[in-house]
Design an enzyme around this catalytic site. Structure first.
Site, short mmCIF file in Angstrom:
data_model
loop_
_atom_site.label_atom_id
_atom_site.label_comp_id
_atom_site.label_asym_id
_atom_site.label_seq_id
_atom_site.Cartn_x
_atom_site.Cartn_y
_atom_site.Cartn_z
N HIS A 234 0.81 -1.14 0.09
CA HIS A 234 -0.06 0.08 0.04
C HIS A 234 0.84 1.43 0.01
O HIS A 234 0.35 2.36 -0.41
CB HIS A 234 -0.93 -0.05 1.20
CG HIS A 234 -0.36 -0.11 2.50
ND1 HIS A 234 0.23 -1.45 3.18
CD2 HIS A 234 0.04 0.78 3.64
CE1 HIS A 234 0.75 -1.13 4.09
NE2 HIS A 234 0.76 0.14 4.55
N ASP A 235 1.99 1.22 0.51
CA ASP A 235 2.82 2.49 0.80
C ASP A 235 4.11 2.44 -0.16
O ASP A 235 4.95 3.36 0.03
CB ASP A 235 3.23 2.66 2.16
CG ASP A 235 2.24 3.24 3.02
OD1 ASP A 235 1.34 3.86 2.60
OD2 ASP A 235 2.18 3.09 4.29
N LYS A 238 5.91 5.92 -1.01
CA LYS A 238 6.87 6.61 -0.21
C LYS A 238 8.21 6.78 -0.61
O LYS A 238 8.77 7.70 -0.11
CB LYS A 238 6.58 6.06 1.11
CG LYS A 238 5.40 6.34 1.81
CD LYS A 238 5.38 5.68 3.40
CE LYS A 238 4.08 6.09 3.75
NZ LYS A 238 4.03 5.51 5.44
N HIS A 263 2.21 10.16 -1.97
CA HIS A 263 2.80 8.98 -2.27
C HIS A 263 1.51 7.85 -2.96
O HIS A 263 1.89 6.99 -3.28
CB HIS A 263 3.15 8.45 -0.79
CG HIS A 263 2.13 7.78 0.08
ND1 HIS A 263 1.47 8.77 1.06
CD2 HIS A 263 1.50 6.86 0.30
CE1 HIS A 263 0.44 7.91 1.68
NE2 HIS A 263 0.56 6.60 1.46
N HIS A 297 -5.97 5.72 2.12
CA HIS A 297 -6.10 6.95 2.91
C HIS A 297 -7.42 7.76 2.94
O HIS A 297 -7.75 8.78 3.56
CB HIS A 297 -4.78 7.94 2.75
CG HIS A 297 -3.48 7.51 3.40
ND1 HIS A 297 -3.57 7.30 4.69
CD2 HIS A 297 -2.55 6.88 2.96
CE1 HIS A 297 -2.06 6.88 4.91
NE2 HIS A 297 -1.70 6.50 3.98
#
Length: 389
Positions: A234-235, A238, A263, A297
């Site tokens: 998911h990240d 970043k 991100h 998010h």
């Protein structure tokens, strides 16, 4: 006997099945195509199912199926070591033929009971391997006794090998995509101090939610496993966020928060470029992965980012990952914080359901508290950033 004689003489064009398989977008559709192909020759074959093996947990779990009528065992899982017969099939690397499944009714196995309750009388079970690595099983079922004659088994064995190839290709594509994206995610983890154990826990927490939602939401086994596979990514966006922002321990300024929010967009763009260049994933799989990265998010009440969408407009896979990710962040130790007790983190999820989170995702997650605590215990923090799964 008559059925076997009737269909033995039927001629089926092999090129047609290959062409049809190529036109299907996901594994479930391919399996349905194969069942239709088999039934042209052996109309009494009513079901094909694939179960995958997870060697890290010794769990064998349903993955996808093609069934006439109701699927007898959706989202079923059990430990392989607790099934003597399946363990023998795996160890001997030999298929099993059962032409009378009635004796299985007396066994404790939920799988056997449910399959026989729906009227299946014969079965053919084939183990799947990639080299020496055990992948799982292919199951063929029929609603008549003595269905698995030699000519039938010969045909099903060919289909089983084809399914084995499809599974190997599917897992290889997913593994390649996961390795590439996790290589990026690892760099991000080194920089933002999240651990590989965090990624593992988010993966397992996400599967709990998806599995418990499956019946009422109509989710397939394949979808649940894709959530399990992709939630840890998911990240990955970043990696595109500056160190000064990503590693800042204090509160972000408004400008820095905008940079941090990017991100989600950066991560989706990375996956789109990867897919455009390599075409590793099916369109359905790629969409699920992009939705998780881009929308995890977003908030139920529309106050999240990047698009401020709300409610059911947020893709389900993103809503699931959001609950799993936040819960694990709360209960994990970081350099800048101590872990919250599980009870406190649960209270937070309950307080924020219907505002930050999809209330149903929260409730489905909390149905399995014992499993949640087992995952926390099994995949506890190592405090070494950048460990991949």
């Amino acid at each position: 006997m008559g059925l076997h004689k009737l269909h033995k003489q039927q001629v089926v064009d092999p090129s047609s099945i290959l062409s049809n398989l190529h036109n299907q977008s996901n594994l479930t559709e391919k399996l349905q195509c194969l069942l239709e192909f088999i039934k042209q020759r052996h109309c009494f074959i009513n079901r094909i199912a694939v179960a995958r093996y997870d060697e890290t947990t010794d769990i064998i779990k349903t993955y996808t199926h093609a069934t006439e009528g109701k699927n007898p065992i959706p989202l079923y899982q059990t430990r392989l070591s607790e099934s003597k017969s399946l363990t023998e099939i795996m160890e001997q690397r030999k298929p099993r033929i059962l032409n009378n499944m009635n004796p299985l009714r007396s066994l404790k196995s939920e799988h056997s009971k449910k399959v026989t309750e729906l009227g299946f009388q014969s079965s053919y079970t084939v183990p799947m391997f990639q080299g020496d690595q055990f992948l799982g099983f292919v199951f063929f079922n029929s609603s008549i006794f003595n269905a698995m004659k030699q000519n039938v088994v010969t045909d099903l064995t060919v289909i089983a090998h084809l399914i084995n190839v499809l599974i190997v290709n599917e897992l290889s594509f997913i593994k390649t995509t996961k390795c590439l994206t996790q290589s990026v995610a690892t760099l991000a983890n080194y920089r933002d101090l999240e651990t590989g154990q965090h990624l593992i826990r988010v993966s397992h927490f996400s599967r709990i939610i998806a599995r418990n939602l499956a019946k009422e939401a109509g989710l397939s086994d394949e979808y649940v496993e894709l959530i399990f596979t992709f939630a840890p990514l998911h990240d990955i966006g970043k990696i595109a966020v500056a160190d000064a922002v990503l590693c800042k321990c204090g509160k972000l300024t408004d400008e820095e928060f905008i940079m941090m929010q990017s991100h989600t967009t950066q991560g989706r763009e990375m996956i789109e470029k990867l897919q455009n260049n390599l075409e590793l994933l099916s369109p359905q799989s790629c969409e699920i992965l992009k939705n998780i990265i881009y929308s995890h998010h977003e908030k139920w009440d529309g106050t999240g980012y990047p698009d401020k969408i709300s409610g059911d407009a947020i893709p389900l896979e993103a809503r699931i990952t959001s609950v799993a990710d936040v819960f694990d962040a709360l209960t994990s130790k970081r350099i800048y914080k101590d872990p919250w007790p599980v009870d406190k983190a649960i209270d937070y999820l309950m307080e924020k359901r219907g505002s930050q989170f999809d209330a149903n995702c929260v409730l489905k997650f909390l149905e399995n508290r014992d499993e949640i605590e087992s995952i926390i215990d099994k995949f506890h923090e190592t405090y070494e950033p950048g460990i991949t799964i």
